[in-house]
Write an enzyme that holds these catalytic residues in place. Sequence first.
Site, PDB file in Angstrom:
ATOM      1  N   PHE A 123       0.856  -1.189   0.000  1.00  0.00           N
ATOM      2  CA  PHE A 123       0.000   0.000   0.000  1.00  0.00           C
ATOM      3  C   PHE A 123       0.886   1.230   0.000  1.00  0.00           C
ATOM      4  CE2 PHE A 123      -2.349   3.506   1.862  1.00  0.00           C
ATOM      5  CZ  PHE A 123      -3.491   3.491   1.065  1.00  0.00           C
ATOM      6  N   ASP A 178       9.185   2.740   1.738  1.00  0.00           N
ATOM      7  CA  ASP A 178       8.015   3.470   2.203  1.00  0.00           C
ATOM      8  C   ASP A 178       7.872   3.196   3.699  1.00  0.00           C
ATOM      9  OD1 ASP A 178       5.511   4.321   2.960  1.00  0.00           O
ATOM     10  OD2 ASP A 178       4.473   3.549   1.185  1.00  0.00           O
ATOM     11  N   LYS A 183       2.628   9.785   8.289  1.00  0.00           N
ATOM     12  CA  LYS A 183       1.848   9.417   9.483  1.00  0.00           C
ATOM     13  C   LYS A 183       2.314  10.041  10.809  1.00  0.00           C
ATOM     14  CE  LYS A 183      -0.896   5.612   7.930  1.00  0.00           C
ATOM     15  NZ  LYS A 183      -0.602   5.037   6.612  1.00  0.00           N
TER      16      LYS A 183
HETATM   17  C1  LIG Z   1      -0.874   5.341   5.181  1.00  0.00           C
HETATM   18  C2  LIG Z   1       0.147   4.943   4.186  1.00  0.00           C
HETATM   19  C3  LIG Z   1       0.357   5.666   2.995  1.00  0.00           C
HETATM   20  C4  LIG Z   1      -0.539   6.810   2.594  1.00  0.00           C
HETATM   21  O1  LIG Z   1      -0.433   7.880   3.437  1.00  0.00           O
HETATM   22  P1  LIG Z   1      -1.534   9.068   3.339  1.00  0.00           P
HETATM   23  O2  LIG Z   1      -1.014  10.078   4.318  1.00  0.00           O
HETATM   24  O3  LIG Z   1      -2.850   8.491   3.673  1.00  0.00           O
HETATM   25  O4  LIG Z   1      -1.474   9.564   1.941  1.00  0.00           O
HETATM   26  C5  LIG Z   1       1.389   5.284   2.172  1.00  0.00           C
HETATM   27  N1  LIG Z   1       2.165   4.236   2.470  1.00  0.00           N
HETATM   28  C6  LIG Z   1       2.001   3.513   3.586  1.00  0.00           C
HETATM   29  C7  LIG Z   1       2.922   2.380   3.871  1.00  0.00           C
HETATM   30  C8  LIG Z   1       0.983   3.826   4.475  1.00  0.00           C
HETATM   31  O5  LIG Z   1       0.789   3.089   5.566  1.00  0.00           O
END
Ligand SMILES: *Cc1c(COP(=O)(O)O)cnc(C)c1O
Length: 383
Positions: free
Chosen positions: A123, A208, A237
Amino acid sequence: MGTYARQPVRFVRGQGCRLYDESGRGYLDLVSGIAVCNLGHAHPEVVAAVKDQAEKLFHCSNLYEIPLQETVAKMLADNAFEAKVFFCNSGAEANEGAIKLVRRAARSRGKPKPRIITARESFHGRTLATLAATGQEKYRQGFDPIPEGFSTVPYGDIEALEASIDGDVGGVMLEPIQGEGGIRVPPGGYFEKVRRICDAAGILLVLDEVQTGMGRTGRFFAHQHEGITPDVMTLAKALGNGFPVGAVLARPELADVMTPGSHASTFGGNPLAMAAAHATLSVMLREDIPARAHELGEYLMERLNGLAPSHPSIVEVRGRGLMTGVEFSCDVSFLPAEGLRHGVLLNVIQGRVLRLTPPLVVSREEIDKGVEAIDAILGEKGL
Ligand SMILES: *Cc1c(COP(=O)(O)O)cnc(C)c1O
């Protein structure tokens, strides 16, 4: 718009690991706004920093120098790797920035149509490019045409990754632990091999760490468990403990492909966001919050494993630090609503995985309360 399936509760106030609704009822928060409020709600130092900055200057634009960006960038680099930093407002935006950087870097190495390899069940966000990077078809439904330039391999499968590398590949983008995909921890040694493959092929490794970063897994950044350094890392986050802020870190010589005018974000790194990030990082470092996440994470894992013998529906307890998943053999989408009845906030992903991401300042007593509630709910359901 009705883009969220919301629980019928309205929180008006938070304190540490507790949230309070309109009627004053308190709830134990085992979600942290999805791994966001790592220092707990209304942390006094973060509140004070934001209040103080709000009285001076919210925003002035990246047309001008913003010294706090340099301070925060240095704090990040000092605790991750030598890097230059681009600030933005969210995880998806950070990943967009990383994707653009990989494409530019690949072009400068003579690859006109670079491809980025990502993992299945990954994700990376909800913008079009990050949806293209995300290895889960369900998020893309109805949004074609999706940008090109991505392909996926199974997470944790080194042979598949090796086989997918060709002359067009510009980089590999992975989560150190898959979050939304179900708290999937890669097999030991996976990332060392990924690093070696990227080096041998002369391609970039992007991690990420939007969910895994900022102490969540028991180290400041999750890749530090693996003994490797990425070329690019994205954060969001927990970076501002709830204040929207994201960042892209890249090795300095790599970052230099991003020249003036090549990328921008109006709000990115504004003084208010930087005040929140600075205070958050300061507390994390001073109180060694990652070490706390490690210790409390072990305790949570032990308590959850203790539930397994009396609840046969539990298939596996996994995770690192306070990024914990409990996989069930059946659908457990009822857990968030049942949790509310018991005064505990719970989150379920992929229908069958209970994701527990409490604030990293959670106490043993709070963990006990949370686990007892889960035990009680499963008991009531005969699971
Ligand atoms: C939450 C998340 C995102 C997206 O972040 P947003 O601030 O909602 O755009 C991207 N990568 C990972 C691994 C995430 O957990």
